[in-house]
Design a protein around this motif. Structure first.
Motif, short mmCIF file in Angstrom:
data_model
loop_
_atom_site.label_atom_id
_atom_site.label_comp_id
_atom_site.label_asym_id
_atom_site.label_seq_id
_atom_site.Cartn_x
_atom_site.Cartn_y
_atom_site.Cartn_z
N GLU A 1 14.94 -12.63 38.72
CA GLU A 1 14.50 -11.98 37.48
C GLU A 1 15.58 -11.92 36.40
O GLU A 1 15.28 -11.61 35.25
N LYS B 1 19.03 -13.27 34.05
CA LYS B 1 19.57 -14.44 33.38
C LYS B 1 21.05 -14.60 33.72
O LYS B 1 21.55 -15.71 33.90
N PHE B 2 21.77 -13.47 33.81
CA PHE B 2 23.20 -13.48 34.13
C PHE B 2 23.39 -12.79 35.49
O PHE B 2 23.21 -11.58 35.58
N GLY C 1 19.77 -9.04 29.94
CA GLY C 1 19.45 -10.08 30.91
C GLY C 1 20.33 -10.10 32.14
O GLY C 1 20.28 -11.06 32.93
N TYR C 2 21.15 -9.06 32.36
CA TYR C 2 22.05 -9.02 33.51
C TYR C 2 21.30 -8.49 34.74
O TYR C 2 20.44 -7.62 34.63
N THR D 1 17.58 -5.20 37.52
CA THR D 1 17.26 -6.49 36.91
C THR D 1 16.57 -6.20 35.58
O THR D 1 16.14 -5.08 35.33
#
Length: 598
Positions: A322, A324-325, A377-378, A580
């Motif tokens: 879920e 991005k980073f 997005g982490y 997430t």
């Protein structure tokens, strides 16, 4: 010729109306066009600030009144963001203390006022919200005076000017019985009681960095006050780092404040608040000065963090699905970037490359960082917040907090009982005469971890709870924060209506049918002290027989919503919170990690 200047900070307890009052000052000073659409709380520009109704980051604005430039700094009211309050008070020469006419001084009022008095400022007191029911502005002024005396204010500070009014109503007056429909009395009080800035424009340049910002076009922007000298766009200057090292650079852009906008200016003399571009390595507390005669100002001292937690790479069965980073390098870089602007935060690397120790001023301070990162997005995990112990005079000590509760009368006994088990000492109890009672405690910070959810249940959501750091004291004994065990999923799959319905009598669930779960994920609270493993993916066996009553509509009890704050307070020492952009999940720490990380 430049305008006369007044630099003033607005300080108050959270939700006492600072930002709304600034809105009124901006509107009445003619900052906006007549046809301009103005949102409420224009100074709260951050999404989280608007959602929560609190100020997190200090903001600068400027208004012109009677040919005087009034620089206004709106500061956070919550003690968790005290790092913001402390450093901006060094930029101003006076402050406006806002107090709710009904509530009077509250824990954060004490905190922000203490900081202002330590800076030698003489506050103007504004008793706000006098147009509300159940208010008594004169009693509020008496309570403020008591607080000034308690905090050791000198005679001049105790002889403070005070006004009454309403930020929402847009009026201020010197006496409650007077008529007023504008903020003019407050503007006049600022001109009369806030001294003009001191500083010598003929001396070598000294500008202290108090706030950091970033622009895609200009890079790092530093905001601060010109203490001495004159600063010009395009000039060569030197930055004195906190270790004494001197870095020379050119001032590529110089910006002043006009309303809510930053405007490009050619120069600014001592006393002005400005934004400067050109120093990529500048940090808070450092000094921009004359390269030929570099003179540093004293570094800004900020209270140390009281709470720490471990941020780690997500290694759950759902890891990477879920976010991005997700890598340790990405999480580390983001935390290090936060250090550049978040002065009260501490980040340390551990013996594991996937774990970072992060310390802050409280659960809200750390919670805002976590929420900001997940929105960016982490994906990562965090451990239970732990208080930071210190050794003072050879004795182990822990942080204590001042806790003030405003509760319905029928909840007083249960609140006192619960806090007693958390080692709290009651300092004061005051009946309000309106069916509510105000209780004041001194409690170990450990005792407050996990208390908010319990408090909401005890007061049926009608209680108001505020706390702020008090002092370090000798450690007290063990505190049991959570009395119930948890319900743990023991297999991966999708939770079914059938399984949750059959287990409803076991406790309260945090999930609903259709939620994806994995082994070790915490899915609810058991109604007994021990943990319970449960299969919530079990489906009803299908047969070709229709059961009697099988078509009746059966409803499950609504699951308990686990917000980020609630989850941070809830997790135990052997549990983790999986964060997430889409989900917040609680999970048990794997036994092999728990047993000494073998």
């Amino acid at each position: 010729m430049s305008l006369p200047i007044r630099n003033v900070a607005i300080i108050a307890h959270v939700d006492h109306g600072k930002t709304t009052l600034v809105d009124a000052l901006l509107k009445q000073a003619g900052t906006f066009r007549e046809n301009e659409d103005i949102p409420d709380c224009v100074m709260d520009s951050n999404d989280l600030e608007r959602e929560r109704g609190i100020t997190i980051l200090s903001k600068n604005t400027a208004v012109r009144y009677k040919e005087t430039l009034i620089n206004i700094v709106d500061t956070p009211g919550h003690a968790d963001f005290g790092g913001e309050v402390e450093r901006v008070l060094g930029m101003v020469d006076g402050c406006l203390l806002i107090v709710d006419a009904n509530e009077g001084p509250m824990p954060q009022t004490r905190f922000v006022l203490k900081k202002a008095l330590e800076q030698g400022l003489r506050p103007i007191v504004f008793v706000n919200k006098i147009d509300r029911a159940r208010q008594d502005p004169n009693i509020a002024v008496d309570k403020v005076l008591d607080l000034f005396i308690e905090l050791g204010a000198d005679d001049d500070q105790c002889d403070f000017p005070y006004l009454f009014g309403s930020g929402l109503g847009g009026f201020a007056k010197e006496k409650p019985e007077e008529e007023s429909d504008s903020m003019e009395p407050l503007f006049n009080a600022i001109l009369r009681h806030v001294p003009p800035p001191v500083g010598d424009p003929t001396k070598p340049l000294q500008l202290q960095v108090t706030t950091l910002d970033y622009s895609d076009y200009l890079g790092r922007i530093v905001i601060g006050r010109v203490h001495n000298g004159t600063i010009k766009a395009g000039q060569q200057a030197a930055l004195v780092k906190d270790d004494g090292k001197i870095v020379k650079a050119k001032i590529s852009k110089l910006l002043g404040f006009d309303g809510l906008k930053r405007v490009e200016i050619e120069e600014a003399a001592a006393g002005n608040l400005v934004a400067v571009a050109g120093f990529a390595d500048a940090n808070i507390g450092e000094t921009i000065t004359d390269p030929d005669d570099p003179q540093a100002l004293p570094l800004i001292k900020v209270d140390e963090p009281t709470l720490q937690m471990t941020f780690m790479v997500n290694d759950s069965p759902f890891a990477g699905k879920e976010g991005k980073f997700v890598t340790s390098r990405q999480v580390r870089d983001r935390l290090m970037r936060e250090l550049e602007t978040n002065v009260a935060l501490r980040v340390e690397e551990t013996d594991s490359p996937d774990r970072f120790s992060v310390a802050g001023r409280g659960e809200l301070h750390l919670g805002i960082l976590i929420e900001t990162m997940r929105r960016e997005g982490y994906e990562f995990q965090v451990s239970q917040p732990q208080v930071i112990f210190r050794e003072i005079n050879g004795q182990p000590c822990e942080p204590f907090e001042t806790l003030v509760l405003d509760v319905p009368d029928d909840a007083v006994g249960s609140c006192i009982e619960k806090l007693g088990t958390r080692k709290a000492e009651m300092q004061n109890m005051e009946a309000g005469g309106n069916g509510r009672t105000q209780l004041e405690f001194v409690v170990p910070a450990r005792g407050l971890i996990g208390f908010r959810g319990e408090f909401i249940r005890l007061t049926r959501g009608e209680g108001i709870m505020n706390h702020s750091f008090f002092e370090y004291r000798a450690m007290v004994g063990e505190i049991q924060a959570r009395y119930n065990g948890v319900i743990i999923s023991f297999e991966e799959g999708t939770a079914t209506f059938y399984a949750l319905q059959n287990a409803e009598d076991r406790g309260v669930f945090f999930i609903k049918p259709g939620t994806k779960v994995y082994k070790g994920m915490i899915i609810g609270e058991h109604n007994r002290p021990q943990d319970l493993d449960l299969n919530v993916c079990k489906a009803k066996a299908l047969t070709n027989h229709r059961a009697a009553g099988g078509d009746e509509l059966v409803q499950l009890k609504a699951p308990e919503e686990m917000s980020l704050e609630r989850a941070l307070e809830y997790i135990g020492p052997d549990e983790l919170l999986e964060i997430t952009p889409e989900s917040i999940r609680l999970r048990k720490l794997e036994k092999k990690k728990l047993a000494g990380k073998k």
